[in-house]
Design a protein around this motif. Structure first.
Motif, PDB file in Angstrom:
ATOM      1  N   TRP A 123      52.491  33.330  43.220  1.00  0.00           N
ATOM      2  CA  TRP A 123      51.176  33.985  43.307  1.00  0.00           C
ATOM      3  C   TRP A 123      51.328  35.460  43.679  1.00  0.00           C
ATOM      4  CZ3 TRP A 123      48.541  29.673  46.658  1.00  0.00           C
ATOM      5  CH2 TRP A 123      48.252  28.577  45.849  1.00  0.00           C
ATOM      6  N   GLN A 160      52.360  37.329  40.673  1.00  0.00           N
ATOM      7  CA  GLN A 160      51.230  37.465  39.747  1.00  0.00           C
ATOM      8  C   GLN A 160      50.268  38.553  40.231  1.00  0.00           C
ATOM      9  OE1 GLN A 160      49.603  33.496  39.560  1.00  0.00           O
ATOM     10  NE2 GLN A 160      50.940  32.874  37.863  1.00  0.00           N
ATOM     11  N   MET A 161      50.032  38.623  41.543  1.00  0.00           N
ATOM     12  CA  MET A 161      49.142  39.648  42.090  1.00  0.00           C
ATOM     13  C   MET A 161      49.744  41.037  41.862  1.00  0.00           C
ATOM     14  SD  MET A 161      47.874  37.878  45.637  1.00  0.00           S
ATOM     15  CE  MET A 161      46.847  39.231  46.159  1.00  0.00           C
ATOM     16  N   ARG A 162      51.039  41.180  42.110  1.00  0.00           N
ATOM     17  CA  ARG A 162      51.691  42.478  41.908  1.00  0.00           C
ATOM     18  C   ARG A 162      51.652  42.892  40.433  1.00  0.00           C
ATOM     19  NH1 ARG A 162      55.586  40.411  45.828  1.00  0.00           N
ATOM     20  NH2 ARG A 162      55.113  41.435  47.798  1.00  0.00           N
ATOM     21  N   ASP A 163      51.858  41.903  39.549  1.00  0.00           N
ATOM     22  CA  ASP A 163      51.794  42.194  38.112  1.00  0.00           C
ATOM     23  C   ASP A 163      50.389  42.649  37.711  1.00  0.00           C
ATOM     24  OD1 ASP A 163      54.440  41.500  37.877  1.00  0.00           O
ATOM     25  OD2 ASP A 163      54.056  39.510  36.999  1.00  0.00           O
ATOM     26  N   ALA A 164      49.365  42.176  38.423  1.00  0.00           N
ATOM     27  CA  ALA A 164      47.978  42.556  38.128  1.00  0.00           C
ATOM     28  C   ALA A 164      47.582  43.822  38.884  1.00  0.00           C
ATOM     29  CB  ALA A 164      47.042  41.416  38.482  1.00  0.00           C
ATOM     30  N   GLY A 165      48.512  44.410  39.620  1.00  0.00           N
ATOM     31  CA  GLY A 165      48.212  45.633  40.351  1.00  0.00           C
ATOM     32  C   GLY A 165      47.572  45.410  41.710  1.00  0.00           C
ATOM     33  N   ILE A 166      47.617  44.210  42.216  1.00  0.00           N
ATOM     34  CA  ILE A 166      47.036  43.888  43.533  1.00  0.00           C
ATOM     35  C   ILE A 166      48.196  43.682  44.503  1.00  0.00           C
ATOM     36  CG2 ILE A 166      45.607  42.286  44.849  1.00  0.00           C
ATOM     37  CD1 ILE A 166      44.404  41.410  42.117  1.00  0.00           C
ATOM     38  N   GLU A 167      48.179  44.409  45.595  1.00  0.00           N
ATOM     39  CA  GLU A 167      49.235  44.259  46.599  1.00  0.00           C
ATOM     40  C   GLU A 167      48.828  43.165  47.584  1.00  0.00           C
ATOM     41  OE1 GLU A 167      52.840  44.599  48.128  1.00  0.00           O
ATOM     42  OE2 GLU A 167      52.164  45.655  46.352  1.00  0.00           O
ATOM     43  N   PRO A 168      49.585  42.054  47.656  1.00  0.00           N
ATOM     44  CA  PRO A 168      49.220  40.977  48.587  1.00  0.00           C
ATOM     45  C   PRO A 168      49.458  41.401  50.032  1.00  0.00           C
ATOM     46  CG  PRO A 168      51.277  40.463  47.497  1.00  0.00           C
ATOM     47  CD  PRO A 168      50.780  41.736  46.896  1.00  0.00           C
ATOM     48  N   GLU A 169      48.789  40.692  50.922  1.00  0.00           N
ATOM     49  CA  GLU A 169      48.978  40.930  52.352  1.00  0.00           C
ATOM     50  C   GLU A 169      50.423  40.611  52.721  1.00  0.00           C
ATOM     51  OE1 GLU A 169      46.850  41.971  54.855  1.00  0.00           O
ATOM     52  OE2 GLU A 169      45.447  42.449  53.249  1.00  0.00           O
TER      53      GLU A 169
END
Length: 105
Positions: free
Chosen positions: A79, A82-91
């Motif tokens: 997950w 996937q977040m990084r690939d979508a440009g979202i930096e996870p906590e």
């Protein structure tokens, strides 16, 4: 002389009775010894069998929990990618998660 003889006989009977009682009690204790040890051994065997069974169940549960932890870690890593690939930096992960990822323990 008859009274003295009677007294000696009575004392002799009392002493003989006391020795007989003591000998019988000692013999009973000697005979009960192996039976008591056998009983204690049977209890010990049952206790060891029960503890072995409980340990087996606990090992199974621990193994299952470790597998679940690995699966959860793998899923969360997926997950996060996937977040990084979508440009979202996870906590950032919890320190215990970082330690687990670093050491595997």
């Amino acid at each position: 002389m008859g009274i003295v003889g009677t007294c000696v006989t009575v004392v002799g009977v009392i002493i003989t009775g006391w020795f007989t009682y003591r000998g019988t009690r000692t013999a009973a204790a000697i005979q009960a010894g192996p039976a008591a040890e056998q009983s204690k051994f049977a209890v010990l065997e049952k206790t060891v069998a029960r503890v072995d069974e409980e340990n087996g169940r606990l090992r199974g549960r621990q193994s299952r929990l470790e597998s679940l932890l690995r699966a959860c870690t793998w899923t969360m890593d997926l997950w996060a990618r996937q977040m990084r690939d979508a440009g979202i930096e996870p906590e950032p992960p919890h320190p215990l998660v970082e330690e687990y990822n670093r050491t595997g323990v």
